[in-house]
Design a protein around this motif. Structure first.
Motif, PDB file in Angstrom:
ATOM      1  N   VAL A  71       0.843  -1.202   0.000  1.00 39.75           N
ATOM      2  CA  VAL A  71       0.000   0.000   0.000  1.00 39.75           C
ATOM      3  C   VAL A  71       0.877   1.250   0.000  1.00 39.75           C
ATOM      4  O   VAL A  71       1.898   1.302   0.680  1.00 39.75           O
ATOM      5  CB  VAL A  71      -0.947   0.041   1.228  1.00 39.75           C
ATOM      6  N   ALA A  72       0.470   2.244  -0.778  1.00 40.65           N
ATOM      7  CA  ALA A  72       1.173   3.535  -0.800  1.00 40.65           C
ATOM      8  C   ALA A  72       0.200   4.586  -0.269  1.00 40.65           C
ATOM      9  O   ALA A  72      -0.618   5.122  -1.023  1.00 40.65           O
ATOM     10  CB  ALA A  72       1.620   3.875  -2.215  1.00 40.65           C
ATOM     11  N   PRO A  73       0.254   4.873   1.051  1.00 38.91           N
ATOM     12  CA  PRO A  73      -0.716   5.786   1.642  1.00 38.91           C
ATOM     13  C   PRO A  73      -0.607   7.202   1.061  1.00 38.91           C
ATOM     14  O   PRO A  73       0.485   7.641   0.685  1.00 38.91           O
ATOM     15  CB  PRO A  73      -0.328   5.815   3.130  1.00 38.91           C
ATOM     16  N   ALA A  74      -1.734   7.877   1.019  1.00 38.87           N
ATOM     17  CA  ALA A  74      -1.768   9.280   0.596  1.00 38.87           C
ATOM     18  C   ALA A  74      -2.916   9.945   1.313  1.00 38.87           C
ATOM     19  O   ALA A  74      -4.055   9.476   1.231  1.00 38.87           O
ATOM     20  CB  ALA A  74      -1.971   9.374  -0.909  1.00 38.87           C
ATOM     21  N   MET A  75      -2.605  10.998   2.027  1.00 38.80           N
ATOM     22  CA  MET A  75      -3.670  11.722   2.745  1.00 38.80           C
ATOM     23  C   MET A  75      -3.114  13.013   3.297  1.00 38.80           C
ATOM     24  O   MET A  75      -1.903  13.254   3.247  1.00 38.80           O
ATOM     25  CB  MET A  75      -4.233  10.849   3.883  1.00 38.80           C
ATOM     26  N   ASN A  76      -3.994  13.816   3.815  1.00 36.04           N
ATOM     27  CA  ASN A  76      -3.609  15.072   4.436  1.00 36.04           C
ATOM     28  C   ASN A  76      -2.784  14.798   5.715  1.00 36.04           C
ATOM     29  O   ASN A  76      -2.929  13.746   6.334  1.00 36.04           O
ATOM     30  CB  ASN A  76      -4.926  15.826   4.711  1.00 36.04           C
ATOM     31  N   ARG A  77      -1.928  15.764   6.052  1.00 35.27           N
ATOM     32  CA  ARG A  77      -0.983  15.581   7.153  1.00 35.27           C
ATOM     33  C   ARG A  77      -1.681  15.185   8.463  1.00 35.27           C
ATOM     34  O   ARG A  77      -1.260  14.249   9.144  1.00 35.27           O
ATOM     35  CB  ARG A  77      -0.216  16.893   7.360  1.00 35.27           C
ATOM     36  N   GLN A  78      -2.763  15.894   8.802  1.00 30.09           N
ATOM     37  CA  GLN A  78      -3.430  15.579  10.078  1.00 30.09           C
ATOM     38  C   GLN A  78      -4.024  14.170  10.067  1.00 30.09           C
ATOM     39  O   GLN A  78      -4.010  13.477  11.071  1.00 30.09           O
ATOM     40  CB  GLN A  78      -4.555  16.574  10.392  1.00 30.09           C
TER      41      GLN A  78
END
Ligand code: CTP
Length: 399
Positions: free
Chosen positions: A120-127
């Protein structure tokens, strides 16, 4: 380098980084890999299946109820014969679903019903990334043997800067490369994390090392075929799947654990931030405060790396030098003083505790700066350098 996959499932979940999946797909297809794209409903809000169909040359699946799969069981049929499932980008929500084994859409059902490795290559906003719930999920996924690629640090679509960006497609490809064989048959002992020197039962001298660099190196070394033993001070990281970990507290514990195991090692990589001193007389009872100043007498600890490097049958030794100034000079002095073929130098401000690092490798031929990047990627580059040096010294693996 060719990737070790013939058939891959590329899962795309809902996030702005979904647009990068198109480039990732292009790079995978260019390698001759047969890629089957599966998208969640949310992913289709960010990029259209048509784009991915054109790039993969195959219909893209988005629904459990797709009538075009002959036996009506796409969750079984699609992953049959797949070498791996790669989810990029993997949203926070999708990671949470994976942790719990949810199967409420095609992609999550495919992951639950798989027989192949999952990456998995996570991607999301910092918080969202920093949220304890996500961090807990990531640790659990790692414990389940799921490989987590990234995320990277930098500017985010929401305007924030921080950790959570999906790794660039080229970086994901680099992490999939089969440098696997490079350390096959080698035994590598790695120390990581801080050490803790007790003052009394509740107080201690320690440092800010997170252990992330050592753990990344251990993980990368295992992926490159090495048999890894990780000796770790107290950290809040999950033990990497499939790697033997011995936990220690003090520098003296670490020294003992290293010396007990060093005889059969081909390589020793000393990443731990070992305390240079210990308290001369730790108190058995909690010290009580008084009006006077309190002095602690400190005794020097054994330098584990220098000790190992001076053994008659020493393994190939790699040191780390964390400096706050005069980086290359101080690191080279350490390399010579400890008689090391290789040392990795980094500025404390550049890497301590963070997920990215900036290393320069120093050996007899001079300084080799590595590009700044996630510790997982830099770890591989460091190990590739080690493998090249091992080749040149034509060391035979120890029996
Ligand atoms: N090291 C070690 N045992 C120690 C101290 C350090 O094995 N007691 C190893 C570290 O794991 C690292 C290297 O030595 O690979 C350099 O550590 P560092 O803390 O940067 O330097 P020191 O040698 O301790 O010197 P100084 O603290 O004066 O910078």
């Amino acid at each position: 380098m060719a990737l070790p996959y013939k058939k891959l499932i590329l899962g795309i979940t809902g996030g702005i980084a979904a647009y990068k999946a198109a480039e990732l797909l292009r790079l995978l297809v260019k390698q001759g890999i047969d890629v089957q794209v599966v998208m969640t409903e949310a992913a289709c809000q960010f990029i259209t299946p048509v784009t991915l169909q054109a790039l993969s040359g195959k219909p893209v699946f988005t629904s459990m109820w797709d009538a075009s799969i002959a036996n009506g069981m796409p969750h079984i049929e699609l992953s049959r014969g797949a070498d791996a499932i790669l989810i990029a980008p993997a949203s926070a929500d999708f990671l949470a679903k994976l942790v719990h084994g949810c199967a409420d859409d095609l992609l999550s059902t495919l992951c639950l019903a798989r027989e192949c490795p999952l990456l998995v290559a996570p991607a999301m906003n910092r918080q969202m990334w920093e949220n304890p719930a996500t961090q807990r999920n990531i640790e659990l996924l790692k414990q389940d043997g799921i490989r987590v690629l990234g995320p990277a640090e930098g500017e985010q679509a929401c305007g924030e800067t921080g950790l959570g960006r999906m790794l660039e497609p080229e970086d994901i490809i680099r992490l999939l490369e089969p440098s696997s064989g490079l350390l096959a048959g080698k035994r590598i002992l790695i120390t990581a994390g801080p050490t803790v020197e007790h003052i009394d039962p509740v107080r201690a001298i320690t440092n800010l090392s997170s252990g992330k660099m050592g753990y990344s190196i251990a993980e990368a070394a295992a992926q490159m075929g090495a048999e890894v033993l990780l000796i770790s001070g107290p950290v809040s990281l999950a033990p990497p799947a499939g790697i033997e970990v011995q936990s220690v507290i003090s520098a003296d514990d670490m020294l003992k654990a290293v010396l007990e195991n060093i005889g059969r090692q081909d390589v020793f990589i000393s990443v731990a931030a070992v305390s240079d001193y210990r308290v001369a007389q730790p108190s058995e009872q909690k010290l009580k405060k008084g009006a006077q100043t309190l002095s602690l007498e400190l005794l020097p600890n054994t330098d584990i790396l220098a000790k190992v490097a001076s053994l008659p049958d020493a393994p190939f030794c790699v040191g780390f030098a964390a400096e706050s100034e005069n980086l290359l000079d101080y690191a080279e002095q350490k390399r010579r003083a400890k008689k090391l073929p290789l040392i990795a130098a980094n500025l404390v401000s550049d890497s301590m505790g963070g997920d990215d690092t900036n290393l320069a490798l120093l050996d007899d031929t001079g300084a080799h700066p590595l590009p700044r990047g996630p510790k997982t990627i830099v770890a591989r580059q460091l190990l590739q350098h080690v493998a090249t040096m091992l080749d040149k010294t034509s060391r035979k693996p120890k029996p």
